[in-house]
Write a protein that holds these residues in place. Structure first.
Motif, PDB file in Angstrom:
ATOM      1  N   ILE A 127      -9.928  24.092  -3.395  1.00 19.59           N
ATOM      2  CA  ILE A 127      -9.904  23.100  -2.309  1.00 19.59           C
ATOM      3  C   ILE A 127      -9.430  21.727  -2.767  1.00 19.59           C
ATOM      4  N   MET A 128      -9.442  21.532  -4.094  1.00 17.97           N
ATOM      5  CA  MET A 128      -9.103  20.235  -4.668  1.00 17.97           C
ATOM      6  C   MET A 128      -7.801  19.651  -4.114  1.00 17.97           C
ATOM      7  N   ASP A 129      -6.720  20.399  -4.248  1.00 17.68           N
ATOM      8  CA  ASP A 129      -5.404  19.869  -3.894  1.00 17.68           C
ATOM      9  C   ASP A 129      -5.195  19.656  -2.404  1.00 17.68           C
ATOM     10  N   PRO A 130      -5.517  20.676  -1.582  1.00 17.93           N
ATOM     11  CA  PRO A 130      -5.327  20.435  -0.149  1.00 17.93           C
ATOM     12  C   PRO A 130      -6.104  19.215   0.333  1.00 17.93           C
ATOM     13  N   ILE A 131      -7.348  19.083  -0.101  1.00 17.38           N
ATOM     14  CA  ILE A 131      -8.160  17.959   0.381  1.00 17.38           C
ATOM     15  C   ILE A 131      -7.628  16.628  -0.130  1.00 17.38           C
ATOM     16  N   SER A 132      -7.321  16.567  -1.413  1.00 16.18           N
ATOM     17  CA  SER A 132      -6.873  15.271  -1.939  1.00 16.18           C
ATOM     18  C   SER A 132      -5.518  14.887  -1.355  1.00 16.18           C
ATOM     19  N   THR A 133      -4.691  15.874  -1.037  1.00 15.76           N
ATOM     20  CA  THR A 133      -3.411  15.556  -0.396  1.00 15.76           C
ATOM     21  C   THR A 133      -3.637  14.952   0.985  1.00 15.76           C
ATOM     22  N   TYR A 134      -4.556  15.584   1.711  1.00 19.56           N
ATOM     23  CA  TYR A 134      -4.808  15.103   3.066  1.00 19.56           C
ATOM     24  C   TYR A 134      -5.346  13.680   3.051  1.00 19.56           C
ATOM     25  N   TYR A 135      -6.254  13.443   2.112  1.00 20.49           N
ATOM     26  CA  TYR A 135      -6.890  12.122   2.099  1.00 20.49           C
ATOM     27  C   TYR A 135      -6.164  11.115   1.224  1.00 20.49           C
ATOM     28  N   LEU A 136      -4.980  11.441   0.774  1.00 13.26           N
ATOM     29  CA  LEU A 136      -4.243  10.547  -0.116  1.00 13.26           C
ATOM     30  C   LEU A 136      -4.096   9.129   0.440  1.00 13.26           C
ATOM     31  N   PRO A 137      -3.692   8.989   1.702  1.00 10.86           N
ATOM     32  CA  PRO A 137      -3.570   7.612   2.235  1.00 10.86           C
ATOM     33  C   PRO A 137      -4.867   6.833   2.134  1.00 10.86           C
ATOM     34  N   GLN A 138      -5.975   7.452   2.543  1.00  9.39           N
ATOM     35  CA  GLN A 138      -7.270   6.763   2.478  1.00  9.39           C
ATOM     36  C   GLN A 138      -7.627   6.415   1.041  1.00  9.39           C
ATOM     37  N   ILE A 139      -7.336   7.378   0.160  1.00  9.69           N
ATOM     38  CA  ILE A 139      -7.663   7.132  -1.241  1.00  9.69           C
ATOM     39  C   ILE A 139      -6.876   5.940  -1.754  1.00  9.69           C
ATOM     40  N   LEU A 140      -5.582   5.924  -1.461  1.00 11.80           N
ATOM     41  CA  LEU A 140      -4.731   4.820  -1.929  1.00 11.80           C
ATOM     42  C   LEU A 140      -5.201   3.501  -1.351  1.00 11.80           C
ATOM     43  N   GLU A 141      -5.575   3.553  -0.070  1.00  9.99           N
ATOM     44  CA  GLU A 141      -6.019   2.347   0.590  1.00  9.99           C
ATOM     45  C   GLU A 141      -7.262   1.773  -0.070  1.00  9.99           C
ATOM     46  N   SER A 142      -8.222   2.662  -0.337  1.00 13.01           N
ATOM     47  CA  SER A 142      -9.479   2.177  -0.906  1.00 13.01           C
ATOM     48  C   SER A 142      -9.296   1.732  -2.349  1.00 13.01           C
ATOM     49  N   VAL A 143      -8.361   2.346  -3.028  1.00 15.15           N
ATOM     50  CA  VAL A 143      -8.112   1.903  -4.395  1.00 15.15           C
ATOM     51  C   VAL A 143      -7.410   0.548  -4.372  1.00 15.15           C
ATOM     52  N   GLY A 144      -6.608   0.350  -3.362  1.00 16.02           N
ATOM     53  CA  GLY A 144      -5.936  -0.920  -3.203  1.00 16.02           C
ATOM     54  C   GLY A 144      -4.679  -1.027  -4.033  1.00 16.02           C
ATOM     55  N   GLY A 145      -4.164  -2.246  -4.116  1.00 14.47           N
ATOM     56  CA  GLY A 145      -2.989  -2.468  -4.940  1.00 14.47           C
ATOM     57  C   GLY A 145      -1.687  -2.208  -4.212  1.00 14.47           C
TER      58      GLY A 145
END
Lengths: 302, 258
Positions: B32-50
């Protein structure tokens, strides 16, 4: 009747012969000790008999087995350092190997309980083997070798690694097992061999150098020897003994004169006659029997 | 029945050392790692910032079949590694420790010994893989869109053949060397070499075992099973059986003690 017949059994590791052409048969019901110093090839021999190693040459014939038959079902084997699955309990392991030896689950459980009782680890039957002491593992090892009531039980150094108490227990157990099956066990300790075996196979440098019953070997290697000790200066008497006709050789050891003679009866008469005639201050006059220890040392040194 | 006895003993062993618990869990994570992290990539990038002001983050365009293939991609790396790791000492370990000295003086045929162990590892891998892929299917369905049962199970069974091959290869090396670490190395190197060969010669050898996942991608896109996939699967099954038979012969030539 022979249980197993071994002919010209050879094992070479990379061209180096560790076992050099063994010939022997094991009689049914006998307890036979394979005696020899470390490195004599005892373990290699047992491993070949149990099928763990393939002989370089020679044949092993098991009585009653047809050609090409799996003889492992007739054999119980305990390696020198038995290793178990530490995560299993003693009972689980016995039931497991019992089933591997074609017992039904029910029979395996029954037999496991009997053997656990017999080797005195019944109390610990549901403990993991990882927690067993060395002596308990050794006894479990004997139990697993006996699980399918083999016709030949082979034990590799069954008591060498045990403390005196454990050693005594295993020897007593073997004494009992002798009644049920043929036993072949290896040891480098003569006392153990002497204590429970009927026959000896003495091995040295990959060869059997002596074989026979303990009694016959004792007899064969017995040299007629007297040991004499005197009050006062011993050496003068050595000279006088040398002059007696019946005496082959004398030597001094720890202040005692050792006299090797040809015939015990004549020599005893002659020596005692001389002793009375010239009034020797004898403190000891003893006919010494060579022990198997002497025999073992003699055989091994040659 | 000796086969069942060994099979059950292996199950008990893997139960007692918790493999029946952690392997399925690890497979779930891998799948499940890849499908989930791909889907949430925008949110992840946003929260990481930069990210520069005003950047519009949109989820990448991923169709459901691509999403579920991500699970297979991870499985072919990490999953394979886990499979090799849990099987590397199945026979080698017993030979190395010396337990084999007690087991193989009993009248057990070597093929029974090998195949029962193979089957138990297959059952463990099958279960873990099934649970992991079901989890993946659930998330892909939720996040990316529909995967039909037909698609899912054909993907599942075709890729299972590859995993069976991995187990068989590990068992094979188990009979050759008796150092588990070496079994791992040899198996992984073999799979990497096969993968390299596959990449170079894929046009000439469409039936090569490593091409299975490529064919599965095609199958999901075209919604029909390509002939090459049948070929690759057949070859892989034949190779697996061949490896097991070879294992039996190799173990027979080995001495069970030094």
């Amino acid at each position: 009747m022979a249980v197993i017949e071994v002919q010209n059994l050879i094992k070479a590791f990379k061209g180096d012969q560790v076992v050099k052409g063994l010939n022997f048969t094991l009689e049914k019901g006998k307890c036979v000790a394979l005696l020899g110093p470390n490195g004599a090839g005892k373990t290699t021999t047992l491993r070949m008999l149990s099928g763990l190693l393939k002989p370089t040459d020679g044949s092993i014939h098991f009585e009653g087995a047809t050609k090409g038959e799996d003889i492992r079902q007739y054999i119980g084997y305990l390696p020198q350092y038995p290793i178990f699955h530490p995560w299993m309990t003693g009972k689980e392991f016995l039931v497991y190997v019992g089933q591997l030896a074609h017992l039904s689950k029910k029979d395996a459980i029954e037999k496991a309980d009997q053997l656990l009782e017999k080797v005195a680890i019944f109390e610990a039957r549901n403990q993991r083997i990882g927690k067993y002491s060395g002596g308990m593992k050794q006894r479990l090892g004997i139990a697993q070798a006996m699980i399918h009531s083999p016709q030949l039980l082979m034990l590799d150094e069954p008591v060498s690694s045990l403390d005196p108490l454990g050693r005594r227990e295993v020897l007593t157990l073997m004494e009992e097992l002798k009644q049920q099956t043929t036993i072949l066990f290896s040891t480098h300790i003569l006392g153990d061999a002497e204590e429970i075996s009927d026959d000896l196979l003495v091995m040295h440098h990959g060869e059997i150098v002596e074989a026979g019953s303990i009694e016959s070997l004792r007899h064969k290697h017995q040299t007629a020897k007297f040991e004499l000790a005197f009050q006062g200066d011993t050496t003068t008497y050595q000279e006088r003994l040398k002059q007696l006709e019946c005496i082959q050789e004398t030597f001094l050891e720890k202040g005692e004169i050792h006299v090797i003679v040809e015939d015990i009866e004549t020599a005893r008469r002659e020596i005692l006659k001389e002793a009375i005639a010239t009034d020797w201050p004898l403190v000891k006059f003893e006919l010494s029997r060579t022990t198997l220890e002497d025999l073992f040392m003699k055989v091994v040194k040659n | 029945m000796q086969w069942i006895t060994i099979f059950k003993k292996e199950i008990l062993e893997d139960w007692r050392n918790y493999k029946w618990i952690w392997v399925p869990l690890v497979f779930i994570v891998i799948c499940i790692m890849d499908p989930i992290s791909t889907y949430y990539l925008p949110q992840i990038l946003e929260s990481v910032g930069g990210m520069p002001e005003g950047t519009v983050l949109e989820p990448p365009e991923v169709v459901p079949s691509q999403a579920i293939m991500m699970s297979l991609t991870e499985l072919s790396m990490l999953g394979v590694l886990v499979i090799v790791a849990i099987s590397m000492s199945v026979i080698a370990g017993e030979r190395k420790s010396g337990v084999a000295e007690l087991i193989l003086v009993k009248p057990v045929s070597y093929f029974t010994y090998i195949s029962a162990k193979w089957a138990e590892k297959l059952l463990l891998v099958f279960t873990s893989y099934l649970i992991g892929m079901l989890a993946s299917w659930y998330y892909v369905d939720l996040l990316f869109g529909q995967i039909t049962a037909g698609q899912f199970f054909s993907l599942f069974f075709f890729y299972l053949i590859w995993l069976i091959f991995v187990i068989s290869l590990t068992i094979f090396y188990n009979t050759i060397v008796k150092v588990p670490g070496l079994v791992l190395t040899l198996t992984v190197v073999t799979i990497m070499a096969m993968s390299a060969i596959n990449q170079i010669f894929s046009y000439r050898m469409p039936w090569f075992p490593n091409s299975i996942s490529g064919h599965i991608t095609k199958m999901l896109m075209e919604n029909s099973v390509p002939n090459a996939l049948w070929g690759a699967v057949s070859i892989t099954i034949i190779l697996s059986v061949g490896l097991l038979i070879a294992s039996n012969f190799i173990l027979k030539t080995k001495e069970m003690a030094d």
